[in-house]
Scaffold this motif. Structure first.
Motif, PDB file in Angstrom:
ATOM      1  N   ASN A  35      42.081  47.396  31.743  1.00 42.02           N
ATOM      2  CA  ASN A  35      43.515  47.468  31.474  1.00 42.02           C
ATOM      3  C   ASN A  35      43.798  46.660  30.221  1.00 42.02           C
ATOM      4  O   ASN A  35      42.911  46.019  29.674  1.00 42.02           O
ATOM      5  N   LYS A  36      45.023  46.665  29.754  1.00 40.88           N
ATOM      6  CA  LYS A  36      45.334  46.050  28.462  1.00 40.88           C
ATOM      7  C   LYS A  36      45.868  44.626  28.570  1.00 40.88           C
ATOM      8  O   LYS A  36      45.938  43.929  27.579  1.00 40.88           O
ATOM      9  N   GLU A  37      46.246  44.172  29.746  1.00 41.18           N
ATOM     10  CA  GLU A  37      46.929  42.885  29.852  1.00 41.18           C
ATOM     11  C   GLU A  37      46.049  41.775  30.419  1.00 41.18           C
ATOM     12  O   GLU A  37      45.524  40.963  29.684  1.00 41.18           O
ATOM     13  N   HIS A  38      45.896  41.727  31.717  1.00 44.15           N
ATOM     14  CA  HIS A  38      45.188  40.647  32.393  1.00 44.15           C
ATOM     15  C   HIS A  38      44.519  41.206  33.641  1.00 44.15           C
ATOM     16  O   HIS A  38      44.736  42.349  34.020  1.00 44.15           O
ATOM     17  N   ASN A  39      43.706  40.397  34.285  1.00 51.03           N
ATOM     18  CA  ASN A  39      43.039  40.839  35.514  1.00 51.03           C
ATOM     19  C   ASN A  39      44.052  41.061  36.621  1.00 51.03           C
ATOM     20  O   ASN A  39      45.001  40.297  36.781  1.00 51.03           O
ATOM     21  N   ARG A  40      43.819  42.122  37.373  1.00 55.79           N
ATOM     22  CA  ARG A  40      44.608  42.379  38.570  1.00 55.79           C
ATOM     23  C   ARG A  40      43.635  42.725  39.689  1.00 55.79           C
ATOM     24  O   ARG A  40      42.601  43.347  39.453  1.00 55.79           O
ATOM     25  N   PHE A  41      43.983  42.324  40.900  1.00 57.93           N
ATOM     26  CA  PHE A  41      43.098  42.513  42.029  1.00 57.93           C
ATOM     27  C   PHE A  41      43.830  43.201  43.166  1.00 57.93           C
ATOM     28  O   PHE A  41      45.012  42.962  43.393  1.00 57.93           O
ATOM     29  N   GLY A  42      43.109  44.044  43.865  1.00 59.77           N
ATOM     30  CA  GLY A  42      43.580  44.623  45.110  1.00 59.77           C
ATOM     31  C   GLY A  42      42.500  44.374  46.147  1.00 59.77           C
ATOM     32  O   GLY A  42      41.327  44.601  45.876  1.00 59.77           O
ATOM     33  N   ILE A  43      42.878  43.910  47.307  1.00 52.89           N
ATOM     34  CA  ILE A  43      41.911  43.595  48.349  1.00 52.89           C
ATOM     35  C   ILE A  43      42.235  44.440  49.571  1.00 52.89           C
ATOM     36  O   ILE A  43      43.371  44.450  50.045  1.00 52.89           O
ATOM     37  N   SER A  44      41.229  45.150  50.061  1.00 51.79           N
ATOM     38  CA  SER A  44      41.405  46.016  51.215  1.00 51.79           C
ATOM     39  C   SER A  44      40.394  45.642  52.285  1.00 51.79           C
ATOM     40  O   SER A  44      39.194  45.618  52.032  1.00 51.79           O
ATOM     41  N   VAL A  45      40.906  45.355  53.478  1.00 54.11           N
ATOM     42  CA  VAL A  45      40.048  45.035  54.610  1.00 54.11           C
ATOM     43  C   VAL A  45      40.327  46.077  55.693  1.00 54.11           C
ATOM     44  O   VAL A  45      41.439  46.132  56.219  1.00 54.11           O
ATOM     45  N   ASN A  71      36.997  31.952  35.586  1.00 56.74           N
ATOM     46  CA  ASN A  71      36.196  31.950  34.363  1.00 56.74           C
ATOM     47  C   ASN A  71      34.957  32.836  34.492  1.00 56.74           C
ATOM     48  O   ASN A  71      34.383  33.240  33.486  1.00 56.74           O
ATOM     49  N   ASN A  72      34.518  33.157  35.709  1.00 57.03           N
ATOM     50  CA  ASN A  72      33.359  34.024  35.918  1.00 57.03           C
ATOM     51  C   ASN A  72      33.731  35.505  35.954  1.00 57.03           C
ATOM     52  O   ASN A  72      32.853  36.357  35.957  1.00 57.03           O
ATOM     53  N   VAL A  73      35.025  35.798  35.998  1.00 55.41           N
ATOM     54  CA  VAL A  73      35.482  37.173  36.132  1.00 55.41           C
ATOM     55  C   VAL A  73      35.739  37.754  34.746  1.00 55.41           C
ATOM     56  O   VAL A  73      36.424  37.150  33.929  1.00 55.41           O
ATOM     57  N   TYR A  92      31.968  30.768  54.404  1.00 57.41           N
ATOM     58  CA  TYR A  92      32.749  30.765  53.155  1.00 57.41           C
ATOM     59  C   TYR A  92      31.857  30.686  51.917  1.00 57.41           C
ATOM     60  O   TYR A  92      32.055  31.427  50.947  1.00 57.41           O
ATOM     61  N   GLN A  93      30.871  29.813  51.943  1.00 57.68           N
ATOM     62  CA  GLN A  93      29.997  29.626  50.778  1.00 57.68           C
ATOM     63  C   GLN A  93      29.202  30.896  50.488  1.00 57.68           C
ATOM     64  O   GLN A  93      29.048  31.297  49.322  1.00 57.68           O
ATOM     65  N   GLU A  94      28.712  31.554  51.500  1.00 60.15           N
ATOM     66  CA  GLU A  94      27.946  32.794  51.310  1.00 60.15           C
ATOM     67  C   GLU A  94      28.832  33.921  50.799  1.00 60.15           C
ATOM     68  O   GLU A  94      28.413  34.717  49.953  1.00 60.15           O
ATOM     69  N   ILE A  95      30.056  33.993  51.305  1.00 60.86           N
ATOM     70  CA  ILE A  95      31.005  34.994  50.807  1.00 60.86           C
ATOM     71  C   ILE A  95      31.246  34.772  49.319  1.00 60.86           C
ATOM     72  O   ILE A  95      31.230  35.707  48.519  1.00 60.86           O
ATOM     73  N   SER A  96      31.459  33.520  48.936  1.00 58.33           N
ATOM     74  CA  SER A  96      31.693  33.184  47.533  1.00 58.33           C
ATOM     75  C   SER A  96      30.519  33.599  46.659  1.00 58.33           C
ATOM     76  O   SER A  96      30.705  34.221  45.608  1.00 58.33           O
ATOM     77  N   GLU A  97      29.311  33.293  47.078  1.00 55.37           N
ATOM     78  CA  GLU A  97      28.117  33.638  46.296  1.00 55.37           C
ATOM     79  C   GLU A  97      27.981  35.145  46.133  1.00 55.37           C
ATOM     80  O   GLU A  97      27.711  35.647  45.039  1.00 55.37           O
ATOM     81  N   GLN A  98      28.175  35.885  47.220  1.00 58.21           N
ATOM     82  CA  GLN A  98      28.032  37.346  47.166  1.00 58.21           C
ATOM     83  C   GLN A  98      29.086  37.975  46.260  1.00 58.21           C
ATOM     84  O   GLN A  98      28.784  38.854  45.444  1.00 58.21           O
ATOM     85  N   LEU A  99      30.334  37.539  46.386  1.00 62.23           N
ATOM     86  CA  LEU A  99      31.420  38.110  45.591  1.00 62.23           C
ATOM     87  C   LEU A  99      31.255  37.798  44.107  1.00 62.23           C
ATOM     88  O   LEU A  99      31.357  38.692  43.264  1.00 62.23           O
ATOM     89  N   ILE A 100      30.977  36.558  43.783  1.00 62.38           N
ATOM     90  CA  ILE A 100      30.848  36.171  42.379  1.00 62.38           C
ATOM     91  C   ILE A 100      29.639  36.836  41.734  1.00 62.38           C
ATOM     92  O   ILE A 100      29.697  37.270  40.584  1.00 62.38           O
TER      93      ILE A 100
END
Length: 113
Positions: A35-45, A71-73, A92-100
């Motif tokens: 996109n042209k502006e900034h990051n946007r996120f949608g989360i679906s569970v 900064n990693n995105v 939580y830590q494992e979720i963070s590692e997998q997502l990043i």
């Protein structure tokens, strides 16, 4: 996460999911488009993941991880993150590692183009 960083319209979700590339692992499917502006996120569970309190807890954790790792995105992208049921196995830590790790793969792929 600020409101301007959230994809709010369902037709945008649908468009991104049906027309854009994706990366996946055992816990996430991430669709993305520039996109042209900034990051946007949608989360679906999905509802198969659990009751509403569990789904909301997962969403809060994902939003917190994204806020802490901005900064990693890769910038100027729309991301739709679909959570898989197997995420309940992780802490939580494992979720963070997998997502990043998955988001950085998307950034690396797009920087090489």
């Amino acid at each position: 996460m600020k409101k301007k960083q959230i994809i709010q319209k369902s037709n945008e979700y649908t468009e991104i999911i049906h027309k854009c590339p994706y990366k996946k692992n055992n816990y996430f499917i991430i669709y993305y488009r520039p996109n042209k502006e900034h990051n946007r996120f949608g989360i679906s569970v999905p509802t198969k993941t659990g009751k509403a309190n569990i789904r909301n807890k997962i969403k809060r954790r994902i939003k917190n991880i994204l806020d802490q790792n901005q900064n990693n995105v890769h910038s100027n992208y729309d991301y739709v993150i679909i959570i898989r049921k197997r995420i309940l196995e992780l802490n939580y830590q494992e979720i963070s590692e997998q997502l990043i790790s998955l988001i950085t793969k998307i950034g690396e792929k797009n920087e090489t183009k």
